[in-house]
Design a protein around this motif. Structure first.
Motif, PDB file in Angstrom:
ATOM      1  N   HIS A  69       0.816  -1.208   0.000  1.00 32.25           N
ATOM      2  CA  HIS A  69       0.000   0.000   0.000  1.00 32.25           C
ATOM      3  C   HIS A  69       0.850   1.259   0.000  1.00 32.25           C
ATOM      4  O   HIS A  69       0.313   2.353  -0.043  1.00 32.25           O
ATOM      5  N   ALA A  70       2.146   1.091   0.106  1.00 30.49           N
ATOM      6  CA  ALA A  70       3.033   2.240   0.238  1.00 30.49           C
ATOM      7  C   ALA A  70       4.453   1.745   0.007  1.00 30.49           C
ATOM      8  O   ALA A  70       4.708   0.541   0.090  1.00 30.49           O
ATOM      9  N   ALA A  91       6.857   1.879   1.951  1.00 32.79           N
ATOM     10  CA  ALA A  91       7.336   1.249   3.176  1.00 32.79           C
ATOM     11  C   ALA A  91       6.211   1.261   4.192  1.00 32.79           C
ATOM     12  O   ALA A  91       5.323   2.111   4.133  1.00 32.79           O
ATOM     13  N   SER A  92       6.272   0.309   5.107  1.00 31.37           N
ATOM     14  CA  SER A  92       5.200   0.168   6.088  1.00 31.37           C
ATOM     15  C   SER A  92       5.766  -0.459   7.350  1.00 31.37           C
ATOM     16  O   SER A  92       6.783  -1.155   7.322  1.00 31.37           O
ATOM     17  N   ALA A  93       5.074  -0.208   8.474  1.00 24.36           N
ATOM     18  CA  ALA A  93       5.433  -0.868   9.730  1.00 24.36           C
ATOM     19  C   ALA A  93       4.332  -1.822  10.156  1.00 24.36           C
ATOM     20  O   ALA A  93       4.245  -2.192  11.322  1.00 24.36           O
ATOM     21  N   GLY A 131       3.694  -4.825  10.591  1.00 26.03           N
ATOM     22  CA  GLY A 131       4.143  -6.183  10.856  1.00 26.03           C
ATOM     23  C   GLY A 131       5.211  -6.651   9.888  1.00 26.03           C
ATOM     24  O   GLY A 131       5.858  -5.849   9.208  1.00 26.03           O
ATOM     25  N   PRO A 132       5.436  -7.981   9.842  1.00 23.43           N
ATOM     26  CA  PRO A 132       6.411  -8.544   8.901  1.00 23.43           C
ATOM     27  C   PRO A 132       6.112  -8.077   7.475  1.00 23.43           C
ATOM     28  O   PRO A 132       4.954  -7.893   7.114  1.00 23.43           O
ATOM     29  N   THR A 160       9.558  -3.181  15.577  1.00 23.32           N
ATOM     30  CA  THR A 160       8.430  -2.345  15.150  1.00 23.32           C
ATOM     31  C   THR A 160       8.668  -1.644  13.823  1.00 23.32           C
ATOM     32  O   THR A 160       7.851  -0.840  13.399  1.00 23.32           O
ATOM     33  N   ARG A 161       9.823  -1.915  13.158  1.00 22.28           N
ATOM     34  CA  ARG A 161      10.125  -1.222  11.897  1.00 22.28           C
ATOM     35  C   ARG A 161      10.093   0.293  12.078  1.00 22.28           C
ATOM     36  O   ARG A 161       9.456   1.018  11.301  1.00 22.28           O
ATOM     37  N   ARG A 192      15.322   3.777   6.819  1.00 23.40           N
ATOM     38  CA  ARG A 192      14.506   3.268   7.929  1.00 23.40           C
ATOM     39  C   ARG A 192      15.298   2.221   8.677  1.00 23.40           C
ATOM     40  O   ARG A 192      16.232   1.632   8.140  1.00 23.40           O
ATOM     41  N   GLY A 201       9.589  -6.261  12.527  1.00 29.03           N
ATOM     42  CA  GLY A 201       8.147  -6.007  12.555  1.00 29.03           C
ATOM     43  C   GLY A 201       7.356  -7.089  13.252  1.00 29.03           C
ATOM     44  O   GLY A 201       6.126  -7.084  13.193  1.00 29.03           O
ATOM     45  N   ALA A 246       1.498   6.120   5.255  1.00 33.63           N
ATOM     46  CA  ALA A 246       2.326   6.422   4.082  1.00 33.63           C
ATOM     47  C   ALA A 246       1.556   5.965   2.865  1.00 33.63           C
ATOM     48  O   ALA A 246       0.726   5.051   2.937  1.00 33.63           O
ATOM     49  N   ALA A 261       5.499   8.771   0.218  1.00 30.72           N
ATOM     50  CA  ALA A 261       5.926   9.468   1.439  1.00 30.72           C
ATOM     51  C   ALA A 261       4.991   9.160   2.593  1.00 30.72           C
ATOM     52  O   ALA A 261       3.902   8.640   2.403  1.00 30.72           O
ATOM     53  N   THR A 279      -1.130   2.817   3.725  1.00 36.72           N
ATOM     54  CA  THR A 279      -0.794   1.771   4.703  1.00 36.72           C
ATOM     55  C   THR A 279      -1.300   2.156   6.091  1.00 36.72           C
ATOM     56  O   THR A 279      -1.314   3.342   6.447  1.00 36.72           O
ATOM     57  N   ILE A 280      -1.684   1.176   6.874  1.00 40.28           N
ATOM     58  CA  ILE A 280      -2.271   1.454   8.191  1.00 40.28           C
ATOM     59  C   ILE A 280      -1.235   1.983   9.179  1.00 40.28           C
ATOM     60  O   ILE A 280      -1.593   2.534  10.209  1.00 40.28           O
ATOM     61  N   THR A 281       0.047   1.826   8.888  1.00 42.42           N
ATOM     62  CA  THR A 281       1.083   2.431   9.734  1.00 42.42           C
ATOM     63  C   THR A 281       2.409   2.454   8.986  1.00 42.42           C
ATOM     64  O   THR A 281       2.812   1.449   8.406  1.00 42.42           O
ATOM     65  N   HIS A 282       3.056   3.602   8.997  1.00 40.23           N
ATOM     66  CA  HIS A 282       4.360   3.717   8.346  1.00 40.23           C
ATOM     67  C   HIS A 282       5.512   3.405   9.281  1.00 40.23           C
ATOM     68  O   HIS A 282       6.538   2.879   8.867  1.00 40.23           O
ATOM     69  N   HIS A 283       5.384   3.772  10.585  1.00 40.85           N
ATOM     70  CA  HIS A 283       6.497   3.497  11.495  1.00 40.85           C
ATOM     71  C   HIS A 283       6.089   3.315  12.957  1.00 40.85           C
ATOM     72  O   HIS A 283       6.956   3.271  13.821  1.00 40.85           O
ATOM     73  N   HIS A 284       4.802   3.188  13.230  1.00 37.48           N
ATOM     74  CA  HIS A 284       4.374   2.968  14.617  1.00 37.48           C
ATOM     75  C   HIS A 284       4.035   1.515  14.924  1.00 37.48           C
ATOM     76  O   HIS A 284       3.835   1.162  16.078  1.00 37.48           O
ATOM     77  N   ALA A 285       3.920   0.679  13.914  1.00 39.53           N
ATOM     78  CA  ALA A 285       3.635  -0.750  14.090  1.00 39.53           C
ATOM     79  C   ALA A 285       2.141  -1.024  14.299  1.00 39.53           C
ATOM     80  O   ALA A 285       1.315  -0.101  14.250  1.00 39.53           O
ATOM     81  N   VAL A 286       1.815  -2.295  14.517  1.00 40.91           N
ATOM     82  CA  VAL A 286       0.415  -2.735  14.576  1.00 40.91           C
ATOM     83  C   VAL A 286      -0.084  -2.787  16.015  1.00 40.91           C
ATOM     84  O   VAL A 286      -1.132  -2.223  16.342  1.00 40.91           O
TER      85      VAL A 286
END
Lengths: 523, 523
Positions: free
Chosen positions: A241-242, A244-246, A248-249, B208-209, B220, B257, B402, B441, B476-483
């Motif tokens: 979706h982007a 880069a993403s965080a 999960g794996p 957590t990437r 990153r 992650g 992102a 971004a 994406t549901i999170t770029h750098h905060h994790a799930v």
């Protein structure tokens, strides 16, 4: 030009060249030349194993005209293009031929074919360019109702271009030049040029973590992929979706390198770049391999890489120069480096000046643009030359690894020794570095030796010794050729017992009945 | 300075600042200020659940002095640092406190602790800096004999430095500044500076990437990792023989992650760089957010990124300038960009000149070095300011995503609207871009609103609306905060049903009894 390759040799028969005179001279100097030419004509295949019911169900998905069981179709999708593959085919052994070839036209048809395969317990081998050199196309047959080659030849679309984000979505059956031609209509390039470029496919690049000759500038293929669609027996999966993403794996990195064992990659969204306006490739000479490698490291760690950066060792440099007096000498001719720059004239000029200054400062001597021109002209030709060598009774094969800079010389020495010692005199071992990173680099070895009585057996022994040396020195078992069946005995050395269990667990989740490329990748 | 954080607030109590006068003026202008200060004193915790037998078995591994069941130790490892975490703690709710804290000193002890946890079915929450803002430290309790916080505070070693390959192997308990201090002794830096830098740990960055404020220059965290060692209930796994490999799926990207749900990361081998000799941060002003974002895209796609590149939208720019007249205005003050350069003087000077030329050409106005100095001075302070705002009755929280460049404005609008509409007047929504790639971004939103009667409930509603907007626009549901637990309801939107099954399959393989951080990441 034909894109279908005979199992005994590389590429388009019309382009297959006789061994050039200079090369022949060299070969005669070192090896006994014998005539081992083989005919490319039809070879009798075992009758196919598939029942009419299976064939009807496959035909219900793709239409009967896209389910092929004739000998020629099966023959042309038998195994890949490693030297062992060629030697087996040259000896008339086509026992790994698939029972049928099916040609889906889109993702939904692929998904439906996998359902048929699961229902009838038919093994499925995804087929792109057929250029595997690690036994990636040799599925296990026992326990299955048959083996089908799932040929992606009809899936050659450029599905989307996003000129703002600079991404393109490509279908898996596109060969390298076809993908570049479609992108060129939009002024774009993928910049992925492995030696197999002319035949290998987008899906194959993704499934094997291919790395191209311009990896320093454009990145490895796995680094270019932003999104993937994969048809698995458990259903489709769409990732990305982007950039880069965080979240999960990173599951993109699970399906990249999955070698058909987890499903069929049906679309790949890649980062693209503007087509370079200018390309220039400079030759540089170093007094030694170590000096050249140190310079590569300096450039990588200064984030100052050219688009192409290659370094041949003393032996490969000598052979490339076709200077028979140098062969076997350790450093008489020094080592040739190619530093290539692609981009806008301003970017090329700035980067070329900065790189050249560093290289001169470190002791390189310029060799002008001639070595670069020669490299560009022949960059995809080595597999043709291998065929000519095999015809002349000379076994030629390659293998590759990567390691950290601090271990590069140790791995180089260990693999070189393993190969020369197991093959004995008068084997020739050449090496180059063609992919560099801040923390390490690849090593790509080429071996030539007289075929003798049991070329296949002798090569497999040498390969085993080289792989053991790679593992013993802590390097990776493959930098860009993948695992296939050939590297599988060393996979646990690479990822450990828990890693192997993780691969198996993913396999059970996405392919519970085990029809996807069985025996490949996952032990 | 103390590295242990009270569950009601961020950081070192000695550094907790009252709301600065300028900020207070601003807040009073927009929001009703109320006194919501809370005492940091001890709160009565539920009695711990662990049997003497479990405690004895844990103590047999790490020694009794490293098995802590006192209230203070448990309190300081309760939840993370999201605003909901703080609000719950401020309301006296510490029901998620672990039953005990265990402190292993090395990989083997971690491995042995996991065996004890499996034997007694005790949930294990790996604890590094305790800075999760996504509920990553709130393990499920039901079905378990108790919850143990596995604190990595004693694993703070620099295990190896390879100055040739430019890698370093770090233990997971090192906080950001501790890792930098150890590397500085070798003239090296990791270059990873997220807002949580002062407290967050190496293991947490990997699990957590994380992405730092200098990601444009250093990458990153997941891109910095060459090797990993993980203790899983199924046994240890060690990954990484080279910077890149084609040996199947990249399992490093499975454990990066993995948020403690697959095991405990016990060592991380990272790419390092020479410590920068020079740092300079330039301010630039753009007439609009779109113009600034386009310039970022131009730089990224020309492979001409600074080390730091950030762009505040109109609202955030106005607030940063502490210019009350601008608040709520759409573009009166324009948008501030920070472009920072780090490295050798020659590299800084060359890159700065090239970047500045592009920015000027695209219409930026220089703001000199003052905005950069201000940003550097306050770059880790926002969480302290949040506490002061909470004390003053103002809810402050952040969220991030992102997406691809072509969708950036759409996602920005959708998330901004979702937040303002659900929070109602007089909510304030600010945004910046702080991580850029060639193809897209990040977007980082900060929200402020009066706490009112049910701050927690109102925020959770706004967060749900924002997440739905993120998913609806394909980001994406999170770029750098994790799930963690907070983003889990949207994970299937991110990776699909098959993706979730893959995560579960890996979980079953490495943690068959499900003791690792249950309820976090894997649905």
């Amino acid at each position: 030009m034909s894109l279908e390759m005979h199992p005994t040799r590389w590429g388009d028969p019309a382009r297959a060249a006789a061994l050039p005179d200079t090369a022949r001279g060299l070969v005669e100097l070192v090896f006994p030349v014998t005539d081992r030419r083989v005919a490319d004509g039809p070879v009798l295949l075992p009758a196919h194993d598939l029942s009419d019911l299976v064939l009807r169900d496959l035909a219900a998905v793709v239409g009967p005209e896209h389910v092929l069981t004739d000998d020629e179709s099966r023959r042309l999708r038998t195994r890949g293009k490693s030297t062992p593959d060629l030697l087996r085919a040259r000896a008339g052994d086509l026992s790994d031929a698939p029972d049928a070839v099916v040609r889906p036209s889109n993702h939904d048809e692929v998904q439906a074919l996998l359902e048929v395969a699961v229902r009838h317990r038919v093994a499925v081998v995804p087929f792109g360019g057929g250029t595997s050199v690690v036994g990636g196309l040799v599925a296990r047959r026992d326990g299955y109702a048959g083996v089908v080659s799932l040929d992606l030849v009809r899936m050659k679309g450029l599905l989307a271009v996003d000129p703002v984000s600079m991404t393109a979505t490509l279908e898996p059956g596109l060969r390298g030049p076809e993908a570049e031609a479609l992108l060129a209509e939009h002024g774009l390039t993928l910049g992925h040029f492995p030696q197999s470029f002319e035949f290998a496919s987008i899906g194959g690049f993704a499934a094997t973590r291919s790395s191209g000759q311009s990896s320093a500038g454009y990145g490895r293929f796995d680094a270019l992929v932003d999104g993937l669609v994969v048809a698995t027996p458990a259903g489709p999966i769409e990732l990305g979706h982007a950039p880069a993403s965080a979240a999960g794996p990173d599951l993109r990195q699970v399906f990249l390198g999955s070698e058909g064992a987890y499903g069929v990659i049906t679309a790949v969204t890649v980062r693209v770049r503007a087509r370079p306006e200018q390309k220039v490739y400079d030759g540089w000479r170093w007094p030694s391999f170590d000096a050249g490698a140190d310079a590569m490291r300096t450039l990588a760690q200064a984030q100052l890489l050219p688009t192409v950066l290659r370094l041949s060792d003393e032996n490969e440099t000598a052979l490339n120069l076709v200077d028979p007096d140098s062969i076997g000498g350790s450093s008489s001719g020094g080592c040739l480096m190619i530093a290539g720059f692609e981009g806008t004239p301003a970017a090329v000029s700035a980067r070329r000046a900065a790189v050249s200054a560093v290289l001169e400062d470190l002791g390189a001597e310029t060799s002008g643009e001639e070595p670069g021109r020669k490299w560009v002209a022949g960059r995809f030709d080595a597999p043709y030359l291998r065929d000519s060598m095999l015809d002349a009774g000379v076994l030629v094969e390659t293998l590759e690894t990567a390691t950290y800079w601090s271990r590069l010389r140790r791995t180089y020495d260990a693999v070189s020794s393993a190969l020369t010692e197991t093959l004995g005199e008068p084997a020739m071992v050449l090496c180059h570095v063609s992919h560099v990173y801040e923390t390490g680099a690849s090593l790509y070895f080429t071996v030539a030796a007289p075929e003798g009585d049991d070329a296949l057996g002798r090569w497999l022994g040498a390969k085993r010794a080289a792989m053991d040396a790679i593992v013993a020195t802590g390097a990776t078992i493959t930098h860009h050729h993948a695992v296939g069946t050939d590297h599988q005995p060393w996979l646990e050395d690479e990822i450990g017992a828990v890693g192997v269990e993780v691969l198996r667990a993913v396999k059970r989740a996405v392919d519970p009945s085990g029809v996807m490329n069985p025996g490949v990748l996952v032990p």
